[in-house]
Scaffold this active site. Structure first.
Site, PDB file in Angstrom:
ATOM      1  N   GLY A  94      27.593   3.174  13.597  1.00 50.54           N
ATOM      2  CA  GLY A  94      28.599   2.840  13.039  1.00 50.54           C
ATOM      3  C   GLY A  94      29.852   3.758  13.223  1.00 50.54           C
ATOM      4  O   GLY A  94      30.869   3.516  13.047  1.00 50.54           O
ATOM      5  N   CYS A 118      25.555   6.579  12.197  1.00 61.98           N
ATOM      6  CA  CYS A 118      25.242   6.528  13.730  1.00 61.98           C
ATOM      7  C   CYS A 118      25.887   5.752  14.567  1.00 61.98           C
ATOM      8  O   CYS A 118      27.105   5.797  14.809  1.00 61.98           O
ATOM      9  CB  CYS A 118      23.708   6.351  13.543  1.00 61.98           C
ATOM     10  SG  CYS A 118      22.987   6.889  15.162  1.00 61.98           S
ATOM     11  N   LYS A 158       0.807  -1.349   0.040  1.00 60.62           N
ATOM     12  CA  LYS A 158       0.110   0.113  -0.237  1.00 60.62           C
ATOM     13  C   LYS A 158       0.828   1.374   0.145  1.00 60.62           C
ATOM     14  O   LYS A 158       0.580   2.141  -0.702  1.00 60.62           O
ATOM     15  CB  LYS A 158      -0.807  -0.001   1.317  1.00 60.62           C
ATOM     16  CG  LYS A 158      -2.010  -1.007   1.352  1.00 60.62           C
ATOM     17  CD  LYS A 158      -3.031  -0.611   2.338  1.00 60.62           C
ATOM     18  CE  LYS A 158      -2.361  -0.820   3.770  1.00 60.62           C
ATOM     19  NZ  LYS A 158      -1.612  -2.050   4.083  1.00 60.62           N
ATOM     20  N   ILE A 160       3.891   1.572  -1.236  1.00 60.84           N
ATOM     21  CA  ILE A 160       4.414   1.925  -2.726  1.00 60.84           C
ATOM     22  C   ILE A 160       3.425   2.313  -3.739  1.00 60.84           C
ATOM     23  O   ILE A 160       3.429   3.327  -4.543  1.00 60.84           O
ATOM     24  CB  ILE A 160       5.029   0.640  -3.278  1.00 60.84           C
ATOM     25  CG1 ILE A 160       6.246   0.187  -2.558  1.00 60.84           C
ATOM     26  CG2 ILE A 160       5.386   0.800  -4.699  1.00 60.84           C
ATOM     27  CD1 ILE A 160       7.433   1.032  -2.314  1.00 60.84           C
ATOM     28  N   HIS A 207      21.700  10.287  10.188  1.00 59.29           N
ATOM     29  CA  HIS A 207      21.299   8.932   9.143  1.00 59.29           C
ATOM     30  C   HIS A 207      20.981   9.463   7.635  1.00 59.29           C
ATOM     31  O   HIS A 207      20.049  10.167   7.480  1.00 59.29           O
ATOM     32  CB  HIS A 207      19.891   8.558   9.610  1.00 59.29           C
ATOM     33  CG  HIS A 207      19.978   7.574  10.876  1.00 59.29           C
ATOM     34  ND1 HIS A 207      20.291   6.402  10.849  1.00 59.29           N
ATOM     35  CD2 HIS A 207      20.187   7.789  12.226  1.00 59.29           C
ATOM     36  CE1 HIS A 207      20.402   5.792  12.218  1.00 59.29           C
ATOM     37  NE2 HIS A 207      20.314   6.782  12.917  1.00 59.29           N
ATOM     38  N   GLU A 237      20.527   8.302   5.049  1.00 59.15           N
ATOM     39  CA  GLU A 237      19.874   7.446   4.127  1.00 59.15           C
ATOM     40  C   GLU A 237      18.224   7.934   4.127  1.00 59.15           C
ATOM     41  O   GLU A 237      17.536   7.799   3.309  1.00 59.15           O
ATOM     42  CB  GLU A 237      19.657   5.979   4.389  1.00 59.15           C
ATOM     43  CG  GLU A 237      19.069   5.891   5.790  1.00 59.15           C
ATOM     44  CD  GLU A 237      19.968   5.788   7.003  1.00 59.15           C
ATOM     45  OE1 GLU A 237      19.680   5.434   8.325  1.00 59.15           O
ATOM     46  OE2 GLU A 237      21.033   6.402   7.045  1.00 59.15           O
TER      47      GLU A 237
END
Length: 545
Positions: free
Chosen positions: A390, A388, A22, A24, A514, A516
């Site tokens: 990482g 983060c 839904k 997408i 973040h 991303e």
């Protein structure tokens, strides 16, 4: 262009099974309408009682998506932002917990003047208020509000939301509301045919609630024949032309193009009497073409603790797709369980990868495996990217193995460690509640000239989204710097370390934020783009050895 007089509302529900897509579908429709010159926003209504997903395990919920204003939201908001290239806010995600919390708070204040508080009208009225609330943002009034209802028709917890959107349609009128139902049409191999009965039952349940879908999106692995569409339309009281294939695809970025080809954009605009410009999906089509036909490829390892559930890293996965497009490369992700690295050693996991990413997370499990993987990447000059946690693991590794601070750690994992190179942020020390109390949302960062990150962004001041409680301990900054760690990004006041690099390494970068969360389908995040470029370069150089 003449503008519609009233905001139009589209409601997307799901049936038969969960995970049909839904989010997408909502994001794709948003793209189709926005590509016609309309102003579009998207709202996600989640039936769970949690106030937000911030305290939920990734194994329960998947990724927590953080907006610019610091709201912890459902991962579908990431799809919305990536597809329509538009920032969401706390207004774009509402949960049962938030709705009930608001209503109960009003009752405690006496706002209802002694009335008995009930699901109808008090809860449904609050849901409708939130739907209307996203229609205007500052000076912008949206032409279309797309609302995705979480869960599946038939779930008891979703009933107040379905009742609310039923009422909403009555209030705004048929010309201003549209209902789309995403359902499943499975292929039964033994019978060698597509089965429409699940869709019929799902729509019947929706109609029993009082909602008649205007359009059916049929998730299927096979093409729906005209005969099958006619059958579905007949039994579901939907015109045949409004029964649309939602075929399985290799890339989610193909979905909008398929839906446009199937006529969804035109059907929606006609049913809602929307005046639009000619559709323009040229850039999107070019991007999809690059996904399908890359010039090269590279394998990158992701070492984490939630690798069994890919949804925990949804935005990272999509960011690599975007970065691959801008490098004309297919990025293959190799998932590495952090605990396996500690148990078996890192060597065998690095045989075929040309870059290592260590993502965010919480808790002690898997930390030592991540640190060991980072050590291997640093010592072997394999491109490394930390996000983060990482970054924090990279600092711990460097402190232990380069600075000689044996036993260096984070106070999150070892409160009494001798060298707490990672410590709780001062602003967090008096906080006891878990939900919504971290350093959340967008914060500015000043980049050091001449660094890898400065070259990636091409500017000195950036803004990125955060979700953390711990930071680099300033007491150890000079020690780390003396041995070759560069603090390439700092908060504007210089108090917080936001980014690090290592001088004696071709590409070793980590950020406390973040990135991303700000990568978009048509514009890859600079750090992901440059990381993939570095991995491709490393692949080329290693193949020549």
């Amino acid at each position: 262009m003449p503008r519609p007089n009233r905001t139009k509302y589209i409601f997307i529900t799901g049936g038969v099974v969960s995970s049909l897509g839904k989010g997408i579908a909502a994001a794709s429709l948003g793209l189709l309408l926005k590509s016609r010159g309309l102003k579009v926003t998207i709202l996600k209504l989640d039936p769970y009682i949690n106030v937000d997903p911030g305290t939920m395990s990734p194994f329960q919920h998947g990724e927590v998506y953080v907006t610019e204003d610091g709201a912890e939201t459902d991962l579908d908001l990431g799809h919305y932002e990536r597809f329509i290239q538009q920032d969401m806010s706390y207004l774009n995600n509402s949960t049962t917990g938030q709705v009930y919390d608001t209503v109960i708070s009003r009752e405690r204040r006496g706002d209802y003047l002694g009335a008995t508080i009930q699901v109808i009208p008090h809860i449904t009225d609050e849901i409708k208020r939130r739907i209307r609330g996203v229609a205007k943002e500052g000076s912008v009034r949206y032409d279309v509000v797309i609302t995705e209802i979480g869960g599946t028709v038939g779930d008891i917890e979703g009933l107040p939301f379905l009742e609310a959107i039923r009422q909403f349609g009555l209030e705004v009128g048929d010309d201003n509301a549209l209902y789309i139902h995403l359902t499943l049409v499975p292929f039964i191999k033994a019978a060698n045919e597509l089965k429409t009965k699940p869709t019929q039952h799902s729509v019947r349940e929706l109609r029993e609630i009082g909602i008649q879908p205007d359009i059916l999106l049929c998730r299927t692995g096979r093409r729906l024949t005209r005969e099958v569409k006619e059958k579905i339309g007949l039994f579901c009281n939907v015109s045949t032309d409004s029964v649309i294939d939602a075929r399985d695809v290799d890339s989610i970025y193909v979905v909008p193009l398929n839906l446009e080809k199937a006529g969804l954009g035109e059907i929606v605009t006609q049913k809602l009497n929307l005046k639009t410009l000619s559709v323009d999906l040229n850039r999107w089509g070019a991007m999809v073409e690059k996904i399908k036909n890359p010039s090269s490829g590279v394998t990158i390892g992701i070492c984490g603790k939630y690798v069994e559930l890919r949804d925990a890293y949804k935005s990272i996965i999509e960011s690599f797709t975007h970065a691959g497009v801008e490098n004309r490369a297919r990025v293959t992700l190799k998932w590495i369980e952090a605990e396996d690295v500690l148990e078996n050693g890192p060597d065998k996991f690095f045989e075929d990868i040309r870059g290592l990413l260590v993502p965010g997370g919480f808790g002690e499990r898997g930390i030592e495996g991540k640190i060991e993987a980072i050590r291997y990447a640093r010592e072997n000059h394999i491109p490394f990217f930390g996000i983060c946690l990482g970054l924090q693991c990279a600092v711990i590794e460097f402190a232990r193995n380069v600075c000689g601070l044996k036993g260096a750690n984070s106070r999150e994992f070892s409160p009494k460690c001798k060298y707490p190179v990672i410590d709780l942020m001062p602003d967090q020390k008096k906080i006891t509640e878990k939900g919504g109390t971290m350093r959340l949302g967008a914060y500015p960062c000043h980049l050091k000239k001449g660094t890898l990150v400065f070259r990636a962004y091409g500017k000195e001041r950036i803004s990125e989204r955060h979700r953390h409680r711990y930071e680099v301990n300033n007491a150890f900054r000079s020690t780390l710097e003396d041995r070759g760690m560069v603090f390439s990004g700092l908060s504007p006041d210089g108090r917080l370390v936001e980014m690090i690099e290592i001088l004696a390494h071709p590409w070793f970068v980590a950020g406390q934020f973040h990135p991303e969360l700000k990568s978009r389908a048509l514009q890859a995040h600079p750090l992901f783009r440059e990381f993939v470029k570095a991995a491709l370069k490393y692949k080329e150089s290693s193949s020549c050895r």
